[in-house]
Design an enzyme around this catalytic site. Structure first.
Site, PDB file in Angstrom:
ATOM      1  N   HIS A 126      -3.088  13.646   8.593  1.00 21.20           N
ATOM      2  CA  HIS A 126      -2.533  13.009   7.401  1.00 21.20           C
ATOM      3  C   HIS A 126      -3.138  11.616   7.328  1.00 21.20           C
ATOM      4  CE1 HIS A 126       0.444  12.294   4.223  1.00 21.20           C
ATOM      5  NE2 HIS A 126       0.323  11.046   4.639  1.00 21.20           N
ATOM      6  N   CYS A 127      -3.870  11.359   6.262  1.00 17.11           N
ATOM      7  CA  CYS A 127      -4.585  10.082   6.155  1.00 17.11           C
ATOM      8  C   CYS A 127      -3.751   9.048   5.401  1.00 17.11           C
ATOM      9  CB  CYS A 127      -5.925  10.298   5.456  1.00 17.11           C
ATOM     10  SG  CYS A 127      -6.839   8.777   5.270  1.00 17.11           S
TER      11      CYS A 127
END
Ligand SMILES: [Zn+2]
Ligand SMILES: [Zn+2]
Length: 195
Positions: free
Chosen positions: A35-36
């Site tokens: 998850h960026c």
């Protein structure tokens, strides 16, 4: 090599291989990478190549800026002295940006060339430390083929139904293995009957 399928109690589905649940996005993500927080989204099967091209272009930009900041420092130090020139330029910020972003691109280039995800690399899913039989079953065996598959391969269809699309044609792309019977909506049932 056998890959275990895990059941997701939140989404109530058996996760496809390489999928993982993201608590921030609150759904299971296929070929979950990470998850960026930068892009505020999960990086997975359908957007990985765009994420990679984004960080690659960002690395080129930071290298370009760094080269000109160095040139600026050299030209200024001729007139003002090296330390004064260094104080007035953002060379320190640029230096750390170059290392972190180029390092990140390098790491993702390695992942692409071996067809791994960040999640698998961190967990050591295909680590040789776990034994000889623990090879990566998703690798095509060659760096070039792995790169081509990740960057130029066909873009897989989306499984999640777009709420704005109410026509039955839009739900053809729903994959039967991804939802449980309780999540079948009227529009997807319509397709199931028709097809
Ligand atoms: Zn889930
Ligand atoms: Zn996410």
């Amino acid at each position: 090599q056998a890959v275990k399928l895990k059941y997701c109690f939140t989404c109530k589905i058996f996760r496809p291989p390489r999928a993982s649940h993201c608590s921030l996005c609150d759904n299971c993500v296929e070929r979950f990478d990470h998850h960026c927080p930068w892009v505020g989204n999960c990086v997975g099967k359908r957007n990985y190549r765009f994420f990679y091209l984004f960080i690659l272009s960002l690395s080129l930009l930071t290298l370009f800026i760094f080269a000109f900041v160095i040139t600026h420092v050299i030209l200024r130090s001729n007139r003002k002295g090296f330390l004064d020139a260094l104080k007035e330029s953002p060379v320190v910020v640029c230096f750390f940006s170059v290392w972190s972003i180029v390092g990140l691109s390098g790491f993702h280039t390695y992942l692409i060339s071996s067809n791994q995800t960040t999640n698998e690399d961190i967990k050591g899913s295909w680590s040789t430390k776990r034994g000889k039989d623990n090879y990566n079953p998703y690798s095509y065996g060659s760096i070039i083929t792995n790169c081509c598959a990740a960057l130029c391969g066909p873009l897989p269809p989306r499984w999640v139904q777009d709420k704005r699309m109410t026509s039955c044609i839009a739900s053809i792309y729903l994959s039967p293995h991804l939802f449980s019977p309780s999540s079948v909506s009227e529009s997807s049932l319509c397709v199931l009957v028709r097809s």
